[in-house]
Design a protein around this motif. Structure first.
Motif, PDB file in Angstrom:
ATOM      1  N   LEU A  54     -12.074  -8.219   9.022  1.00 28.95           N
ATOM      2  CA  LEU A  54     -13.204  -7.646   9.057  1.00 28.95           C
ATOM      3  C   LEU A  54     -14.392  -8.661   8.983  1.00 28.95           C
ATOM      4  CD1 LEU A  54     -12.683  -4.335   7.245  1.00 28.95           C
ATOM      5  CD2 LEU A  54     -12.982  -4.624   9.665  1.00 28.95           C
ATOM      6  N   TYR A  81      -7.294  -7.782   0.675  1.00 30.23           N
ATOM      7  CA  TYR A  81      -8.212  -8.904   0.404  1.00 30.23           C
ATOM      8  C   TYR A  81      -7.327 -10.020  -0.192  1.00 30.23           C
ATOM      9  CZ  TYR A  81     -11.640  -5.218  -0.365  1.00 30.23           C
ATOM     10  OH  TYR A  81     -12.296  -3.966   0.128  1.00 30.23           O
ATOM     11  N   ASN A  83       0.995  -1.237  -0.069  1.00 29.75           N
ATOM     12  CA  ASN A  83      -0.002   0.061  -0.164  1.00 29.75           C
ATOM     13  C   ASN A  83       0.938   1.101   0.003  1.00 29.75           C
ATOM     14  OD1 ASN A  83      -1.596   2.248   0.549  1.00 29.75           O
ATOM     15  ND2 ASN A  83      -3.191   1.022   1.871  1.00 29.75           N
ATOM     16  N   LYS A 103      -6.481  -0.308   8.710  1.00 28.66           N
ATOM     17  CA  LYS A 103      -5.984   0.527   9.726  1.00 28.66           C
ATOM     18  C   LYS A 103      -5.717  -0.182  11.231  1.00 28.66           C
ATOM     19  CE  LYS A 103      -8.659   4.437  12.331  1.00 28.66           C
ATOM     20  NZ  LYS A 103      -9.859   5.292  12.259  1.00 28.66           N
ATOM     21  N   ASN A 148     -18.978  -5.453   1.109  1.00 30.77           N
ATOM     22  CA  ASN A 148     -18.390  -6.666   1.099  1.00 30.77           C
ATOM     23  C   ASN A 148     -19.609  -7.987   1.032  1.00 30.77           C
ATOM     24  OD1 ASN A 148     -15.785  -5.711   2.084  1.00 30.77           O
ATOM     25  ND2 ASN A 148     -16.619  -5.693   4.028  1.00 30.77           N
ATOM     26  N   ASN A 162     -14.469   0.594  -6.514  1.00 31.05           N
ATOM     27  CA  ASN A 162     -14.343  -0.292  -5.328  1.00 31.05           C
ATOM     28  C   ASN A 162     -15.027  -1.607  -5.503  1.00 31.05           C
ATOM     29  OD1 ASN A 162     -13.786  -0.856  -2.603  1.00 31.05           O
ATOM     30  ND2 ASN A 162     -15.434   0.553  -1.668  1.00 31.05           N
ATOM     31  N   GLY A 202     -16.763  -3.541  -2.635  1.00 31.48           N
ATOM     32  CA  GLY A 202     -16.032  -3.157  -1.391  1.00 31.48           C
ATOM     33  C   GLY A 202     -16.474  -2.130  -0.450  1.00 31.48           C
ATOM     34  N   SER A 204      -8.823  -4.928   7.384  1.00 32.46           N
ATOM     35  CA  SER A 204      -8.776  -3.619   7.644  1.00 32.46           C
ATOM     36  C   SER A 204      -7.215  -3.075   7.680  1.00 32.46           C
ATOM     37  CB  SER A 204      -9.540  -3.193   8.945  1.00 32.46           C
ATOM     38  OG  SER A 204      -9.061  -1.715   9.309  1.00 32.46           O
ATOM     39  N   ASN A 222      -7.932   1.534   2.260  1.00 30.16           N
ATOM     40  CA  ASN A 222      -7.036   0.918   2.965  1.00 30.16           C
ATOM     41  C   ASN A 222      -7.573  -0.377   3.532  1.00 30.16           C
ATOM     42  OD1 ASN A 222      -4.705   0.664   4.566  1.00 30.16           O
ATOM     43  ND2 ASN A 222      -5.545   1.941   6.014  1.00 30.16           N
ATOM     44  N   ARG A 223      -7.820  -1.295   2.553  1.00 30.40           N
ATOM     45  CA  ARG A 223      -8.463  -2.688   2.599  1.00 30.40           C
ATOM     46  C   ARG A 223      -7.612  -3.673   2.182  1.00 30.40           C
ATOM     47  NH1 ARG A 223     -14.831  -2.569   3.860  1.00 30.40           N
ATOM     48  NH2 ARG A 223     -14.878  -1.559   5.771  1.00 30.40           N
ATOM     49  N   VAL A 246     -11.282 -10.204   4.260  1.00 32.77           N
ATOM     50  CA  VAL A 246     -10.933  -8.754   4.263  1.00 32.77           C
ATOM     51  C   VAL A 246     -10.593  -8.174   5.396  1.00 32.77           C
ATOM     52  CG1 VAL A 246     -12.484  -6.545   3.615  1.00 32.77           C
ATOM     53  CG2 VAL A 246     -13.318  -8.603   2.846  1.00 32.77           C
TER      54      VAL A 246
END
Length: 380
Positions: free
Chosen positions: A132, A112, A64, A127, A170, A151, A167, A125, A109-110, A123
């Motif tokens: 998730l 997969y 990222n 952060k 989900n 997304n 996205g 996170s 900011n995810r 999925v």
């Protein structure tokens, strides 16, 4: 084949420089001049800045570039998180069984992952570095990619379907039943077109990302079990065929019959530099050394053929016009100039220089190894 013809010589050094300079030896002044010359050259060359311990052998690896974090698959059901600022692994996230490939959406900011044995997509996170949810998809999910603008997450299931995940929620919003064995997904972000290889039908499915309908199914070579490379500038799609001696070119504007690019060798990987319009195709299933074919993307002709390790990985950095070839059976990472197609330097990585990922903001390359990640700082 000599060094000028592209053969990569072995070396036990941590790094060495390929130059055509002739420097007389003997005096202290000569040695001082040598050291100054090599110091000046090395300042502009890529270098290894860290080898970071991982909790297992590294599989797929992605970055990222916004957050500076690096995500990598290991230990069958784990995703490691490396902080690119400190070069330390800060978390290992348990996901589904048989984790295979990763995709990162830096906008939200995810992260997969496809979980091959569990038939789900995890999925994560970015952060909180926690999972998730797990989204049920088709059986044997394999390749995965994201169209960031919409997304939407596209998953190729070897059982014969392509799953599309919203996205934001989900949730599955479309399942395309194409038959065969869909394998890898590439996306033209500009055009919102999705290209999915099918290894059973030797074809590529083209999906309209807006309507989520199949626009065309285009025949290519045998066993395209390789992620296609897309030049979004020219709108051309290059497909490597693992069991054919030609690669396939798809013209994104017309989506007509694919054009065979004769190479004389089976292919293992393909990469593109959209800024120079050069295509890089590796061939590494033959006995002995492998080959790297460099093509002019405008004329579709081979401009250079290099000898590379039998089993290798490749990454192109368009920002520096360097390309990196990793020796999957060893620890050498060969760095080439995209301008001259000559070897600039050979770096020593952790054991087995495997999959690679680029952070386009820091200009760092992350090389997956057996039990480690090698961090390389590239330079202009």
């Amino acid at each position: 084949m000599n060094d000028r013809e592209g053969k990569v010589p072995p070396s036990d050094d941590c790094s060495y420089i390929s130059t055509n300079m002739f420097i007389e030896r003997g005096t202290s002044m000569d040695r001082e001049r040598d050291s100054l010359v090599f110091a000046q050259v090395s300042q502009t060359l890529p270098k290894v800045i860290a080898i970071v311990k991982a909790a297992g052998d590294v599989g797929d690896i992605q970055t990222n570039s916004v957050t500076g974090r690096v995500y990598f698959v290991h230990s069958e059901n784990q995703v490691g998180v490396l902080d690119g600022n400190t070069n330390r692994v800060i978390r290992n996230v348990k996901v589904g069984d048989g984790t295979t490939f990763l995709a990162v959406n830096p906008r939200i900011n995810r992260i997969y992952t496809t979980n091959f044995r569990e038939a789900t997509v995890s999925v994560i996170s970015g952060k909180t570095n926690s999972m998730l949810t797990a989204v049920p998809v088709g059986q044997r999910p394999f390749g995965i990619n994201i169209h960031q603008g919409s997304n939407r997450v596209y998953v190729a299931n070897l059982s014969g379907t392509i799953s599309v995940i919203d996205g934001s929620s989900n949730r599955i919003i479309q399942t395309l039943r194409v038959g065969g064995s869909p394998a890898f997904v590439s996306i033209n972000e500009r055009m919102n077109r999705v290209y999915v290889t099918n290894v059973s039908t030797n074809s590529v499915h083209v999906i309209d990302g807006k309507t989520l309908k199949i626009l065309s199914t285009i025949k290519v070579g045998r066993n395209p079990i390789i992620k296609p490379a897309i030049n979004s500038v020219t709108n051309r799609i290059f497909v490597a065929n693992n069991l054919s001696r030609f690669a396939s070119l798809i013209l994104g504007r017309t989506l007509g019959k694919s054009i065979p690019l004769q190479l004389g060798s089976r292919q293992s990987e393909v990469a593109v530099n959209p800024l120079t319009n050069r295509i890089y195709i590796t061939s590494a299933q033959q006995a002995g050394s492998g080959k790297l074919f460099i093509l002019n993307g405008q004329t579709n002709t081979i401009v250079k053929t290099l000898q590379i390790p039998t089993f290798s990985s490749i990454l192109v950095n368009p920002l520096t016009n360097h390309y990196f070839v990793g020796d999957s059976d060893g620890r050498n990472l060969f760095v080439f100039s995209g301008r001259t197609n000559t070897r600039l330097i050979t770096l020593r990585t952790g054991k087995s220089a495997g999959n690679m990922a680029l952070n386009t903001r820091t200009n760092r390359i992350y090389v997956g190894n057996m039990g480690t990640i090698t961090v390389v700082q590239d330079h202009f």
